[in-house]
Design an enzyme around this catalytic site. Structure first.
Site, mmCIF file in Angstrom:
data_model
loop_
_atom_site.group_PDB
_atom_site.id
_atom_site.type_symbol
_atom_site.label_atom_id
_atom_site.label_comp_id
_atom_site.label_asym_id
_atom_site.label_seq_id
_atom_site.Cartn_x
_atom_site.Cartn_y
_atom_site.Cartn_z
ATOM 1 N N HIS A 360 0.713 -1.259 -0.080
ATOM 2 C CA HIS A 360 -0.059 -0.108 0.087
ATOM 3 C C HIS A 360 0.835 1.259 0.004
ATOM 4 O O HIS A 360 0.816 2.196 -0.869
ATOM 5 C CB HIS A 360 -0.861 -0.095 1.222
ATOM 6 C CG HIS A 360 -1.579 1.156 1.483
ATOM 7 N ND1 HIS A 360 -3.054 1.296 1.263
ATOM 8 C CD2 HIS A 360 -1.234 2.462 1.879
ATOM 9 C CE1 HIS A 360 -3.557 2.473 1.408
ATOM 10 N NE2 HIS A 360 -2.374 3.365 1.960
ATOM 11 N N GLU A 361 1.689 1.369 0.911
ATOM 12 C CA GLU A 361 2.425 2.628 1.088
ATOM 13 C C GLU A 361 3.551 2.807 0.131
ATOM 14 O O GLU A 361 3.547 3.989 -0.462
ATOM 15 C CB GLU A 361 3.240 2.746 2.389
ATOM 16 C CG GLU A 361 2.582 2.592 3.832
ATOM 17 C CD GLU A 361 1.426 3.665 3.646
ATOM 18 O OE1 GLU A 361 1.630 4.500 3.222
ATOM 19 O OE2 GLU A 361 0.445 3.503 4.633
ATOM 20 N N HIS A 364 1.926 4.607 -2.961
ATOM 21 C CA HIS A 364 1.713 5.973 -2.945
ATOM 22 C C HIS A 364 2.983 6.458 -3.725
ATOM 23 O O HIS A 364 2.746 7.361 -4.404
ATOM 24 C CB HIS A 364 1.771 6.506 -1.605
ATOM 25 C CG HIS A 364 0.466 6.472 -0.873
ATOM 26 N ND1 HIS A 364 -0.725 6.961 -1.323
ATOM 27 C CD2 HIS A 364 0.198 5.929 0.375
ATOM 28 C CE1 HIS A 364 -1.987 6.681 -0.644
ATOM 29 N NE2 HIS A 364 -1.133 6.092 0.469
ATOM 30 N N GLU A 384 -6.047 6.798 -2.426
ATOM 31 C CA GLU A 384 -5.941 5.838 -1.307
ATOM 32 C C GLU A 384 -6.259 4.491 -1.830
ATOM 33 O O GLU A 384 -5.919 3.263 -1.486
ATOM 34 C CB GLU A 384 -6.657 6.285 -0.178
ATOM 35 C CG GLU A 384 -6.258 7.345 0.890
ATOM 36 C CD GLU A 384 -5.047 6.392 1.451
ATOM 37 O OE1 GLU A 384 -5.128 5.120 1.812
ATOM 38 O OE2 GLU A 384 -3.855 6.896 1.526
ATOM 39 N N HIS A 449 -9.659 8.156 3.447
ATOM 40 C CA HIS A 449 -9.633 6.717 3.492
ATOM 41 C C HIS A 449 -11.140 6.180 3.448
ATOM 42 O O HIS A 449 -11.035 4.746 3.385
ATOM 43 C CB HIS A 449 -9.074 6.759 4.787
ATOM 44 C CG HIS A 449 -7.623 6.931 5.078
ATOM 45 N ND1 HIS A 449 -7.218 8.380 5.465
ATOM 46 C CD2 HIS A 449 -6.340 6.557 4.728
ATOM 47 C CE1 HIS A 449 -6.016 8.645 5.670
ATOM 48 N NE2 HIS A 449 -5.533 7.417 5.063
#
Length: 547
Positions: A360-361, A364, A384, A449
């Site tokens: 996920h991160e 980004h 997100e 989110h």
């Protein structure tokens, strides 16, 4: 806090061009591209052809002599089609919403473009009525209201043209940074009208040798390491020299991309190339999970999508574990090109080094280097959701029996104090009591989110279809917003469609309606016009009330 803060955004400078009558004279030659990269001649040829297209179609693209452009990214398809992404300035000021993508046939012929905004980017004046100190003061007040007790707050305003929120206007984009009551970093971008002082928008900017290791969440995993003398280093030479270090429970002191104090990343070393013990009693255990997450994310993007590293340039990122004190977050930061993981407080979260969190991160980071979806409104929800979707795809790609693929986000890191078995639920996002299952006109007003739920729901339906089912031991029961029955096409195809839409068609201002168009175009490119996959994309968007 959630382990889902967006990255600071740094764009790669490309070649500058002027517009209108000045474009041809100002175009830089291919040799002026600053960064040497793999396949430079291919990239140069794409940029040259795209520059020519910008010159020829300046009026249609609303590119004027007052503007400057720079290349952010280049995508080349297997058939030779090319997609060149630009950022724009107006009279030297960065333009929010000025980005566009030029699409070229294999021959170099212009096929069209996708623009963040279609209107003219001009503003009556580039002289603000509101002073920079006043803008900084207004931004500081906004951030203090959102984070009471903030310490060491600083604010740095930058004059920009804002074209993302209606008619273009002069605005102050103020980067703020400080520390909360526990000493953890807080960073927020505040956008203020430079004429009236009215608040426009605000968003968080911390978007958060072969050996083996015993991880917390993924069992025993293989690790590529570096032997230095008689000591092994947790550094992987096969993946851009990515490495993992110990932050020693310290935190950063950074303002506006400049770090006066940065938490360390003391490289983990080992005598026998067997890392960690599978529990938190060994500080190397969290490092095993972090390195495994980086490796798996790297492999997913490279082997599935042909992307060589987060920035597409073969450069490895690095990880810091044991950041801060009981820090309930994890984040990607472009300014250090690194992933950072807290240990959690032990009640709400455990160490935040799970595989889907890593995917996920770091996704980004991919978003910031490609579409750079603005981290507010519907585009923020899509930002997100992109990380949730791609983090999920990383987990499926891994095929790890200790952490099997699923459509839950952060299920490994939650503790009983969190009150739910995961952070988010893609089959029915409202299970978390805050996320949206279906699009509605005000969905962009939700926290990003939670507005992400619409795209997460779409991705689940497109992967697995509607209704009740059990997958890898997890029960799902996904509804549709229009009462339809949807059939899935499998998560592998969904990952490919979403990645192509992100890197080729989406721009900073993409909303849900535009995301539908982008994914339909991506499905057409990959599987053909009128294909079962393209029809399934349309049906899944309709099932979440987009379209």
């Amino acid at each position: 806090m959630r382990p889902t803060r967006n990255a600071s955004r740094l764009t790669t400078a490309g070649i500058a061009v002027a517009a209108g009558a000045m474009i041809a004279a100002a175009l830089a030659p291919a040799s002026a591209v600053a960064e040497p990269r793999p396949h430079v001649p291919v990239r140069d040829a794409a940029v040259q052809a795209a520059n020519s297209a910008v010159t020829a179609h300046a009026a249609a693209l609303a590119v004027t002599a007052a503007q400057g452009t720079s290349v952010r990214d280049v995508i080349t398809d297997a058939d030779g089609s090319r997609h060149v992404r630009y950022d724009r300035t107006y009279r030297g000021l960065p333009v929010l919403g000025g980005d566009f993508v030029v699409h070229l046939a294999p021959s170099g012929a212009y096929r069209g473009a996708d623009r963040a905004v279609a209107n003219d980017l001009s503003v009556p004046t580039v002289t603000p009525a509101l002073s920079a100190p006043r803008a900084a003061g207004l931004a500081s007040a906004e951030v203090r209201a959102a984070h009471p007790g903030l310490k060491g707050l600083t604010a740095k305003p930058q004059l920009v043209v804002d074209a993302l929120h209606g008619a273009p206007r002069l605005a102050w984009r103020t980067q703020t940074a400080g520390r909360d009551s526990q000493g953890n970093p807080v960073a927020r971008v505040v956008l203020t009208d430079a004429r009236t002082g009215a608040a426009i928008d605000a968003w968080d900017s911390i978007e958060t040798a072969t050996g083996d290791g015993q991880s917390l969440y993924s069992g025993t995993v293989a690790l590529e390491t570096t032997l230095s003398g008689t000591t092994y280093q947790l550094k992987d030479p096969t993946r851009g020299n990515t490495y993992t270090g110990d932050a020693q429970n310290k935190t950063d002191l950074c303002f506006f991309g400049i770090c006066f104090v940065r938490a360390p990343a003391v490289l983990f070393t080992d005598a026998d190339n067997h890392w960690g013990n599978g529990t938190t009693t060994d500080r190397a255990t969290a490092a095993v999970d972090a390195q495994y997450g980086t490796n798996t994310t790297w492999d997913y993007y490279k082997n599935v999508h042909g992307r060589n590293g987060i920035a597409g340039d073969g450069k490895g990122s690095y990880n810091r574990v044991h950041y801060g004190s009981n820090y309930n977050n994890a984040f990607w930061d472009d300014s250090c090109f690194c992933m950072t993981y807290g240990d959690g407080d032990g009640t709400t979260f455990g160490p935040l080094v799970a595989l889907d969190v890593a995917g996920h991160e770091m996704s980004h980071g991919v978003t910031s280097k490609t579409a750079a979806l603005t981290y507010s409104g519907e585009s923020g929800g899509l930002n997100e959701a992109t990380s949730d979707i791609m983090g999920t795809m990383v987990e499926w790609y891994a095929g790890n029996s200790a952490d099997q693929g699923d459509y839950l986000i952060g299920e490994k890191i939650v503790k009983p104090g969190f009150g739910k078995p995961a952070l988010r639920f893609m089959d029915k996002p409202s299970t978390d009591t805050k996320s949206a299952d279906c699009w509605y006109s005000g969905v962009g007003n939700l926290d990003v989110h939670y507005s992400s739920g619409v795209a997460n729901h779409f991705a689940y339906l497109l992967s697995e279809g509607s209704g009740a089912k059990v997958i890898n031991g997890v029960s799902y029961n996904s509804p549709t917003c229009n009462g339809s029955t949807v059939s899935g096409i499998g998560h592998d195809k969904v990952g490919k469609i979403w990645y192509r839409a992100l890197t080729v068609y989406m721009t900073s201002s993409t909303n849900y309606a535009a995301a539908r168009t982008a994914t339909l175009n991506a499905a057409k490119d990959l599987y053909g016009s009128g294909s079962a996959e393209q029809n399934a994309v349309a049906a899944a968007w309709s099932a979440v009330a987009v379209g």
